[in-house]
Design a protein around this motif. Structure first.
Motif, PDB file in Angstrom:
ATOM      1  N   LEU A  49      -1.787   6.002   2.597  1.00  0.00           N
ATOM      2  CA  LEU A  49      -3.047   5.312   2.890  1.00  0.00           C
ATOM      3  C   LEU A  49      -3.482   5.604   4.324  1.00  0.00           C
ATOM      4  O   LEU A  49      -2.695   5.453   5.266  1.00  0.00           O
ATOM      5  CB  LEU A  49      -2.887   3.804   2.705  1.00  0.00           C
ATOM      6  CG  LEU A  49      -4.181   2.982   2.817  1.00  0.00           C
ATOM      7  CD1 LEU A  49      -5.013   3.148   1.549  1.00  0.00           C
ATOM      8  CD2 LEU A  49      -3.870   1.505   3.059  1.00  0.00           C
TER       9      LEU A  49
ATOM     10  N   MET B 110      -5.559   4.180  -2.799  1.00  0.00           N
ATOM     11  CA  MET B 110      -4.571   3.158  -3.128  1.00  0.00           C
ATOM     12  C   MET B 110      -3.673   3.548  -4.292  1.00  0.00           C
ATOM     13  O   MET B 110      -2.668   2.885  -4.541  1.00  0.00           O
ATOM     14  CB  MET B 110      -5.285   1.837  -3.434  1.00  0.00           C
ATOM     15  CG  MET B 110      -5.770   1.097  -2.198  1.00  0.00           C
ATOM     16  SD  MET B 110      -4.415   0.463  -1.173  1.00  0.00           S
ATOM     17  CE  MET B 110      -3.766  -0.839  -2.228  1.00  0.00           C
TER      18      MET B 110
ATOM     19  N   VAL C  64       0.850  -1.191   0.000  1.00  0.00           N
ATOM     20  CA  VAL C  64       0.000   0.000   0.000  1.00  0.00           C
ATOM     21  C   VAL C  64       0.884   1.239   0.000  1.00  0.00           C
ATOM     22  O   VAL C  64       2.039   1.199   0.443  1.00  0.00           O
ATOM     23  CB  VAL C  64      -0.949   0.022   1.217  1.00  0.00           C
ATOM     24  CG1 VAL C  64      -1.880  -1.179   1.188  1.00  0.00           C
ATOM     25  CG2 VAL C  64      -0.167   0.064   2.522  1.00  0.00           C
TER      26      VAL C  64
END
Length: 324
Positions: free
Chosen positions: A88, A134, A84
């Motif tokens: 995030l 994302m 990720v």
């Protein structure tokens, strides 16, 4: 007393395997800390702690023996954190940890019983559910993350293929992001998820796993080799394709998961080639910036069929079947 085979005893166990994998991931963690600073550590720690807590809570609710001692939840959390971007939100990372541990792993019986890689499936869930978050990558700059979102090399490669990769960037990113050089890709001097940027760190970790005998060469070589070949066939830069996105972390740390990959060497090679092919098809013809996690999940589903086609039969089994 008679016991079923196998009878070979070894000192290796699940905990030792997982701790070895965690050690192999440390070079990538150090690279992430250097390029993305303290927020990278917070994000990875959040994923690891969440995975461990969710596994323990599941065991408590279902009144089963605690399984957190095998350290598999720690490894899942680390790999998820590497998949990720550093931007995030932490609550999304916690949601991803819940999907990986509870939905993909524990509900199917725990370690060794899950049909799909937990981290890969959780990444896909997060990408589909929170696409903007994302794909909000930042450009690393000597341990200080730039505040302007930028396209990853995967996005830059999509631009070469005719896809507008700047669609995932913020309005501040009106400039064109140039394709990074090979040395930048090796060292991690480009945007991307935490554990995907520094290829040399992933190679060091993968070589360590090979040296320790935790994984064999069949899956990593077939994945990387097939990405190289299909990149050539699809008119892409093969070296650039290998060093971008999730190819390295997928080949060494995700596709090699024992419970979701074939058991025979021939099956592992077929498995790896399938991952490389699907990855390059998604990168070339689809709008998603990266196809490795999708490829791993799809091939995980095919693993039982690959095993049934490549598994050798015990001596005499064919003769016994013919004489039934």
């Amino acid at each position: 007393m008679m016991t079923p085979s196998p009878h070979v005893k070894d000192s290796i166990n699940t905990q030792k395997v997982m701790l070895t994998v965690a050690i192999a991931l440390l070079p990538s963690l150090l690279a992430a800390l250097y390029y993305f600073s303290f927020p990278a550590l917070v994000l990875v720690a959040t994923c690891v702690i969440s995975c461990v807590v969710f596994e323990q809570l599941f065991c408590m609710v279902t009144k089963t023996q605690s399984s957190i001692h095998d350290c598999s939840a720690v490894v899942t959390g680390m790999i998820l954190g590497f998949n990720v971007p550093v931007t995030l939100p932490l609550w999304m990372a916690i949601v991803g940890s819940f999907i990986a541990i509870v939905v993909v792993k524990c509900l199917f019986g725990g370690i060794g019983c899950n049909f799909a890689n937990p981290a890969a499936t959780a990444r896909i869930f997060l990408l589909v559910s929170f696409a903007t978050a994302m794909t909000n990558w930042v450009a690393p700059l000597h341990g200080v993350a730039d505040t302007v979102a930028s396209a990853t090399p995967g996005r830059a490669m999509c631009n070469v293929m005719g896809v507008d990769y700047l669609a995932a960037a913020t309005p501040l990113s009106s400039h064109v992001v140039e394709k990074p050089g090979f040395m930048q890709l090796l060292l991690g001097q480009h945007g991307g998820s935490l554990g995907e940027t520094c290829a040399i760190a992933l190679i060091i970790g993968g070589a360590f796993l090979l040296w320790r005998g935790i994984i064999t060469w069949h899956i990593p070589v077939s994945v990387i080799g097939s990405v190289f070949v299909f990149a050539l066939l699809f008119g892409q830069d093969p070296i650039f394709s290998i060093l971008t996105g999730g190819v390295m972390i997928g080949a060494f740390f995700m596709a090699t998961d024992y419970s979701t990959s074939p058991v025979t060497p021939k099956g592992q090679i077929i498995f790896g080639i399938g991952i490389g092919f699907i990855t390059m098809v998604i990168r070339t013809f689809c709008s998603y910036p990266e196809g490795m996690s999708f490829a791993i999940l799809l091939m995980n589903i095919l693993t039982p069929h690959i095993d049934s086609l490549t598994m050798t039969k015990p001596f005499g089994a064919v003769f016994a079947e013919k004489n039934k």
